[in-house]
Design an enzyme around this catalytic site. Structure first.
Site, short mmCIF file in Angstrom:
data_model
loop_
_atom_site.label_atom_id
_atom_site.label_comp_id
_atom_site.label_asym_id
_atom_site.label_seq_id
_atom_site.Cartn_x
_atom_site.Cartn_y
_atom_site.Cartn_z
N SER A 1 -28.49 -48.40 24.37
CA SER A 1 -28.38 -48.47 22.92
C SER A 1 -29.70 -48.77 22.22
O SER A 1 -29.76 -48.76 20.99
CB SER A 1 -27.35 -49.54 22.53
OG SER A 1 -27.80 -50.82 22.93
N LYS B 1 -23.01 -57.26 17.74
CA LYS B 1 -24.31 -56.85 17.24
C LYS B 1 -24.39 -57.00 15.72
O LYS B 1 -25.41 -57.48 15.19
CB LYS B 1 -24.58 -55.40 17.64
CG LYS B 1 -24.75 -55.20 19.15
CD LYS B 1 -24.98 -53.74 19.50
CE LYS B 1 -25.16 -53.57 21.01
NZ LYS B 1 -25.40 -52.17 21.40
#
Length: 851
Positions: free
Chosen positions: A718, A761
């Site tokens: 990511s 996140k």
């Protein structure tokens, strides 16, 4: 092959006096054998003898010995000696495995024997009885066919009978008498025969023939011509044998005494039991057996288990109390009867009460609470038809997984038991040890069920992701049966050896991450994620739970210490950096301790904790809002990562310098993250024209990609869009907006793929004062789990391609002068070669930060 025939041994060993008499009579009938004893005969030319090799025997002069003949050549040698009326020479082989020996395989000294009786057995073998005559040294080999013939010289010892030999004979006889008394294999007739021997040489040969000696020792005595030396060696051998026999006798005597003592105690106890029965009393063993039978009748065991327990009780009743097996059986029965087989607590199925308990003990956690209330509702309707669920609470440390399990047990009215699986590496910890081992115990599952005292407790398996595996087995594989509703009704423990029903137990497991859990085990559990708390949730938890609990623990009243909301926010943002609330509670406890000390010392203590007091109470801030004070920089981009402690903001730095087209990666980047950096570089080179990089010669520059906090391993795909943004920013000299963070996997075509851990996140971005978060569009479905206040305060941008991110995060920069591009021939090179990647050495430990 020729050796001592075992069938002859009883006859030969039975009457040594008779054998000695036979030898003397045979010597009397053969006057030619009575030669003067003198070593001068060794100088004669010698005699011719048929030779019989022996594999495992040595024949001594004057001794009668049966021999078993297995080789044809040996049989022919014996027949020739008998037919020719001549002595037969028997010699031991050095190596008994040689089938056709020659002189090199034989000892040089043997014994000339007279052949007595030859017996042919029904199985085709031949047995011969021989008597030794004299020692003979082999001089030469005459012939090998049809049997071995050799020339030999007789050897004789001196017939001296002096004081030294007389003393040696007495010493040897004394030792031999003790050996015969201790060795049951030696008859007393052997000592009688030895006592009647008057010649030292004959005595030595008789003892060498009688004693159980090795072939090498027998041959050594045969080759010793000096009588005194032979008697000395026999004395040493007899002394060693006597030491061994005395030690065996002491051991046997001690064992026999113990047996006699045990038998005596057994008889006395039987007599005492009979007397007690006559008086109408019962002994301790009978009382224990009676109590065990009463417990067995009240235990409610299944029929198969009851039969097993009854069998063990019968063994215990028939066994002496002092037997070592008694303790093993008693411990087994205690475990078996101590387990709950039918005892169960009644579930409280009041949904409203359960909701009040869960809300009173925990703030937030809506998914977990909803799942428990659904279970209570279904249980209320389905009753016993519903199987107990297997739940797995997954989340960062300090988010309330274990404490929620206790609240669920309180809401259901069940007993709460817990087993920590962290560091367990032995399969026997789960399934137990077999009773054949010393100190065997049941596994932790059975032990905990015994402590619970109920067949339907709430069983928490804590830290299931910390299970290990080594040569002792895989505990995770042993848990497959425990956590499977289709199998755990007949759970098998190695110690119990009977099935135990775990189907009524409500199992709840906890873990920080799911990756270490094997897929087969993960498939058996229903996963409920515990996300980290946002600031507002931490404030509510502190006011409702943490502060009252710490005030009570430190003996303080609510009016003595009050925490302002601003102070709590400052503690959350500047002194704790976590997804849970453990460090927040520690900071509150630290402040309470300081206030309690001042009050105990009679000093004035602050009643209202404000942000200005935190530096004095807790020291300087541990975490600063670094993003607020940062400016837009070239080659620096903010990424979003997921760790075991929750989400985190991760910076990626890129610098370029003149070089040879190398790509250097540092900061403990894993293999997947390195591949993302290579994909980002390939994207930049492939889209150089669209990005305004036509004049950049990638073969003349070196790129260095670094992720700060290099001591922490990092991995995951990511970070691809973050690395690409930093790369393009460094190549175009355009700054990246510092209030923007991004996450997503990049492809070579510039597409942005979805990632995991979106909620954590985005919570990290909100915690670090990020204003805009750019996420893959395919992660839009995951926004339903993100708290609404975060979605309101954080601008979330959905993207599909990399150019959308670059257009949003790159600011206009100062145009750079074009780099001179060398002239090249299109024949030699059509396109630039791929950049050389030079990653740093990566650790083998589990990555602590993943994208």
């Amino acid at each position: 092959m020729s050796h001592l025939k075992s069938e002859w041994a009883p006859m030969i060993n039975g009457n040594w006096a008779l054998l000695s008499l036979m030898a003397r009579k045979r010597d009397a009938r053969r006057p030619e054998a009575r030669r003067p004893r003198s070593h001068e005969i060794e100088g004669l030319e010698g005699n011719e003898y048929p030779l019989l090799p022996l594999t495992d025997a040595v024949v001594f002069p004057n001794m009668v010995t049966p021999l078993f003949l297995g080789r044809d050549r040996s049989v022919r040698a014996v027949e020739a000696a008998e037919s020719l009326h001549m002595p037969l020479l028997v010699v031991a082989q050095r190596n008994p495995d040689v089938q056709d020996p020659d002189l090199s395989d034989l000892y040089t000294i043997g014994t000339a024997v007279e052949v007595g009786r030859i017996l042919r057995m029904p199985d085709g073998s031949t047995t011969v009885l021989v008597q030794g005559i004299e020692r003979v040294r082999i001089v030469e080999l005459i012939d090998t066919d049809p049997y071995l013939r050799v020339r030999g010289i007789p050897l004789f010892e001196d017939e001296r009978h002096d004081m030294a030999s007389e003393a040696l004979m007495r010493a040897v006889l004394a030792l031999f008498e003790k050996v015969v008394s201790l060795n049951s294999n030696l008859p007393e007739d052997a000592y009688v025969a030895a006592m009647n021997e008057k010649e030292p040489g004959s005595l030595a040969d008789l003892l060498a023939h009688v004693l159980d000696l090795d072939l090498e020792q027998r041959q050594e005595l045969l080759e010793t011509l000096d009588v005194n030396v032979r008697l000395q060696r026999l004395s040493i051998m007899l002394g060693q044998e006597l030491d061994v026999l005395e030690l065996e006798d002491r051991i046997q005597t001690k064992v026999q005494q113990e047996l006699d003592k045990s038998q005596r105690e057994y008889y006395l106890r039987e007599q005492m039991r009979a007397i007690q029965n006559e008086l109408g009393e019962e002994d301790e063993t009978q009382r224990d057996v009676r109590q065990l039978r009463e417990k067995l009748a009240a235990s409610g065991m299944p029929e198969a288990v009851r039969a097993k327990a009854e069998e063990e009780i019968k063994k215990l009743a028939a066994m002496p109390p002092m037997s070592p097996e008694t303790t093993i059986i008693r411990n087994y029965l205690d475990v078996l009867l101590g387990l709950p087989w039918q005892t169960a607590t009644e579930d409280n199925l009041d949904i409203r009460r359960a909701k009040e308990i869960l809300d009173r003990n925990h703030f937030g956690l809506p998914k977990a609470k909803e799942r428990i209330l659904e279970h209570i509702a279904v249980r209320k309707l389905a009753r016993e038809k519903m199987k107990s669920p297997i739940l797995c609470f997954v989340g960062p440390p300090g988010t309330g997984k274990t404490s929620l399990g206790k609240s669920i047990a309180e809401a259901l009215g069940r007993k709460f038991v817990r087993v920590s699986l962290g560091g367990v590496r032995d399969e026997a910890e789960i399934r137990g040890h077999r009773r054949t081992y010393v100190g065997a115990l049941p596994g932790r599952i059975i032990q905990t069920m015994q402590n619970a005292g109920s067949i339907n407790p709430l069983f928490m398996l804590d830290e299931i992701d910390k299970l290990g595996m080594d040569f002792r087995g895989d505990p995770a594989a042993a848990l497959l049966e425990v956590l499977d509703p289709e199998q755990n009704h007949t759970f098998s423990d190695h110690y119990l050896e009977v099935p135990y029903d775990l189907s009524k137990v409500m199992f709840i497991t906890t873990a920080n991450i799911l990756d270490p859990i094997p897929p087969a085990l993960r498939d058996r559990m229903e996963v409920i994620e515990f996300p980290g708390y946002v600031d507002e949730e931490k404030l509510a938890i502190a006011h409702q739970f943490l502060i009252p609990r710490q005030l009570e623990a430190h003996g303080l009243q609510p009016d003595q210490v009050q925490f302002t909301t601003a102070a709590l926010r400052a503690i959350i943002r500047e002194y704790t950096y976590e997804a849970g609330v453990r460090n927040l509670e520690r900071a509150i406890a630290n402040i309470c301790r300081k206030v309690a000390r001042r009050l105990a010392e009679g000093k004035t203590a602050p009643r209202r904790i404000t942000p200005g007091m935190l530096v004095k109470l807790l020291g300087p801030p541990q975490y600063t809002e670094w993003l607020v004070n940062e400016t837009d920089e070239v080659g620096v981009a903010n990424g979003l990562a997921w760790t075991e402690a929750g989400g985190d903001v991760m910076q990626v730095e890129v610098s370029l310098m003149d070089g040879k087209g190398n790509l250097t990666l540092t900061g403990q980047m894993g293999e997947v993250m390195q591949e993302s950096a290579q994909a980002a570089l390939t994207y930049a080179r492939a889209h150089a024209k669209q990005l305004g990089l036509e004049n950049v010669d990638f073969d003349k520059i070196d790129l260095h990609v670094h992720v700060p906090e290099g001591a922490i391993p990092k991995d995951g795909p990511s970070a691809g869009v973050t690395i690409a943004s930093a790369l393009v920013s460094a190549l175009t000299d355009r700054p990246v907006r510092h209030e923007v963070a991004m996450t997503g996997e990049i492809t070579l075509r510039g597409r942005v793929l979805p990632i995991g851990g979106l909620k954590e996140k985005l919570m990290a971005a909100h915690r670090n004062r990020i204003k805009m978060a750019m996420i893959p569009r395919r992660n839009q479905k995951d926004l339903v789990d993100v708290p609404r206040d975060i979605q309101r305060e954080l601008k979330i941008v959905l993207v599909d391609r990399m150019d959308e991110i670059l257009s949003a995060v790159l600011l206009p920069g100062t145009p750079k002068p074009p780099r001179p591009k060398p002239t090249r021939s299109r024949r030699k090179r059509v396109s630039a070669p791929p950049a050389e990647v030079q990653p740093t050495a990566q650790p083998t430990a589990q990555p602590a930060m993943t994208g």
